[in-house]
Scaffold this motif. Sequence first.
Motif, PDB file in Angstrom:
ATOM      1  N   ARG A  52      -0.653  -8.136  -2.082  1.00 39.60           N
ATOM      2  CA  ARG A  52       0.625  -7.684  -2.813  1.00 39.60           C
ATOM      3  C   ARG A  52       0.148  -6.985  -4.071  1.00 39.60           C
ATOM      4  N   VAL A  55      -2.865  -4.184  -3.914  1.00 36.11           N
ATOM      5  CA  VAL A  55      -2.673  -2.999  -3.404  1.00 36.11           C
ATOM      6  C   VAL A  55      -1.191  -2.369  -4.020  1.00 36.11           C
ATOM      7  N   GLY A  56      -0.330  -3.253  -4.574  1.00 40.41           N
ATOM      8  CA  GLY A  56       0.903  -2.847  -5.151  1.00 40.41           C
ATOM      9  C   GLY A  56       0.627  -2.217  -6.547  1.00 40.41           C
ATOM     10  N   GLU A  57      -0.501  -2.671  -7.317  1.00 36.54           N
ATOM     11  CA  GLU A  57      -0.939  -2.053  -8.326  1.00 36.54           C
ATOM     12  C   GLU A  57      -1.983  -0.950  -8.081  1.00 36.54           C
ATOM     13  N   GLY A  58      -2.030  -0.427  -6.902  1.00 36.25           N
ATOM     14  CA  GLY A  58      -2.941   0.762  -6.493  1.00 36.25           C
ATOM     15  C   GLY A  58      -4.307   0.427  -6.029  1.00 36.25           C
ATOM     16  N   ASN A  61      -5.999   2.932  -4.268  1.00 37.57           N
ATOM     17  CA  ASN A  61      -6.033   4.293  -4.926  1.00 37.57           C
ATOM     18  C   ASN A  61      -7.620   4.748  -5.247  1.00 37.57           C
ATOM     19  N   THR A 138       0.656  -3.404   2.426  1.00 40.71           N
ATOM     20  CA  THR A 138      -0.796  -2.457   2.427  1.00 40.71           C
ATOM     21  C   THR A 138      -0.345  -0.744   2.820  1.00 40.71           C
ATOM     22  N   SER A 140       2.410   0.352   2.565  1.00 46.54           N
ATOM     23  CA  SER A 140       3.419   0.925   1.465  1.00 46.54           C
ATOM     24  C   SER A 140       2.424   1.375   0.193  1.00 46.54           C
ATOM     25  N   SER A 141       1.321   0.755  -0.075  1.00 41.12           N
ATOM     26  CA  SER A 141       0.526   1.334  -1.056  1.00 41.12           C
ATOM     27  C   SER A 141      -0.114   2.584  -0.693  1.00 41.12           C
ATOM     28  N   THR A 156       7.976   5.074  -5.298  1.00 39.84           N
ATOM     29  CA  THR A 156       6.927   4.270  -5.336  1.00 39.84           C
ATOM     30  C   THR A 156       6.964   3.384  -6.396  1.00 39.84           C
ATOM     31  N   SER A 283      -3.622   2.326 -12.377  1.00 40.29           N
ATOM     32  CA  SER A 283      -3.936   2.984 -10.953  1.00 40.29           C
ATOM     33  C   SER A 283      -3.038   4.219 -10.673  1.00 40.29           C
ATOM     34  N   SER A 284      -1.908   4.168 -10.970  1.00 35.82           N
ATOM     35  CA  SER A 284      -0.780   5.121 -10.650  1.00 35.82           C
ATOM     36  C   SER A 284      -0.867   6.094 -11.592  1.00 35.82           C
TER      37      SER A 284
END
Length: 503
Positions: A52, A55-58, A61, A138, A140-141, A156, A283-284
């Motif tokens: 989480r 992938v949540g922190e990119g 990406n 995943t 969602s990312s 997001t 990452s974003s």
Amino acid sequence: MSLIRSSLLVGLSSIASRILGFVRDMLFAQALGAGPVADAFLTAFRLPGLVRRVVGEGGLNPALIPQLSRLEPKDAATMAGDVISIFALALMALTALVEIGAGLVALLLAPGLHDDEGTWALVTLYTRLSFPIVFSVTLSSIAAAILNMRGRYGATAFAPLVINAALIATLVVLEGGFAMPFATKAAWLAGASSVAGFIQLLIVLAALRHGEKLVRFRKPHWSPVLKSLLLAGFPALIASGAVQLFILAGTMVASFWPSGISWIYYAERVMQLPLGLIAALGSSVLLPELARHHHAGDAKAIVGAQHRALEVALLLALPACAALAILAFPITDVLFARGAFQQADTDGTALVLACLSLGLPFATIGKVLSQTLFANSALRKTLAAAMLGILVTLSSALLLALSWGPAGIALGISLGCVSHAAAMVWLLRRIGLWHPDRLFLGRLVRIAASTTLMSLGLWGMQIVLVPAGSLSLTAFCLGGLALYAAAAWLTGAVTRDDVIALR
């Protein structure tokens, strides 16, 4: 939207997520303490939590953004649909395998718990209940990466808040109206996390379908671009989650010490507030910016963006490192010392937090510098640096734990962060993208000086008054923040131009 304003939006949502995470973990400590059930639950929660966070922190990406940014919008939308479909099928298969082999997964995550059959059985159960969240976060990312690439950060940024909010609500209900064993509470929490993950996925998919059509679904076509993207996905996840993997390696060693898993978990959650913020910004916001400069072949702009991102990151990380080390004991006492969390747990967690905080600036440097390598599609290099950090973490944690127990393991994790950051600098020098200018070095000196002034102030405040409650700790934190802000302004670590750029 400017880099700084986009960073502010992502940063605010990340701070909100970390605040909710603090509340959640405070309730974890109150409800489960740091005993065998807590070790079992937090071990099972570690793997979905790692995925989480990565992938949540990119974490995906670096594989997605450079590939999709090279395509025309229509082709990028079609490719995005193929990626989501392929990943959905692969994740369903992976989830099925984990559900079947949860006992083996539990053994790998915490080998030290294998001799305790009751605790090991609980790890297996909680792994089965919580792992489905991996499917949701995943996907969602991937959807978030597509939205971020088009400059759409709203949904997001705030959708991940759903998971922590749902867990907090579950904990409040369990603690308020039901008397049940620790093991049963943990089972409800594990299941609730998976349900919350699906809610987050629905929110992000709804944002993806709103307005401009960014995804076109069809029967996936196996193309060279899709193949290269999928092959890059695994090393991107490993490289992006380097620090999380260092902590996972340390947790495996800590499973041989009573309450070691719980102490490292709670301490690491405190450290994640500044680190998670920096990772989300990198990452974003930073990675898409660097990818555009790399696509244009503008090496000077890449280095400039990298330097400015490092300045912002260290402006946060250096004072956070000092404050966490100085205030480790009162922070742990105020956040966790209640309910089933005993005094020995407070002392152990505080010492682990102080040792983990030493690695925070280096973890930050590694997070930022890895974005430059990601933008240049140098995933193998970043993967090699991550593997070096894991080896250093394991070897140093094993050696230091013999003398200092879980605190030695935390020092080993910090050494892994140091080696990872050093490897990043070396790799960038080899490709000609590491040559700090006077502006960067001067800003770094001023940030260090401001941090030193703040640290002296906090030490002096502790001599006069030891923070012993939430109000006094809040006063210490606000006082330290005010002192640091004043020092940063006076030394020039923060300038008028920086403030104007926020508008």
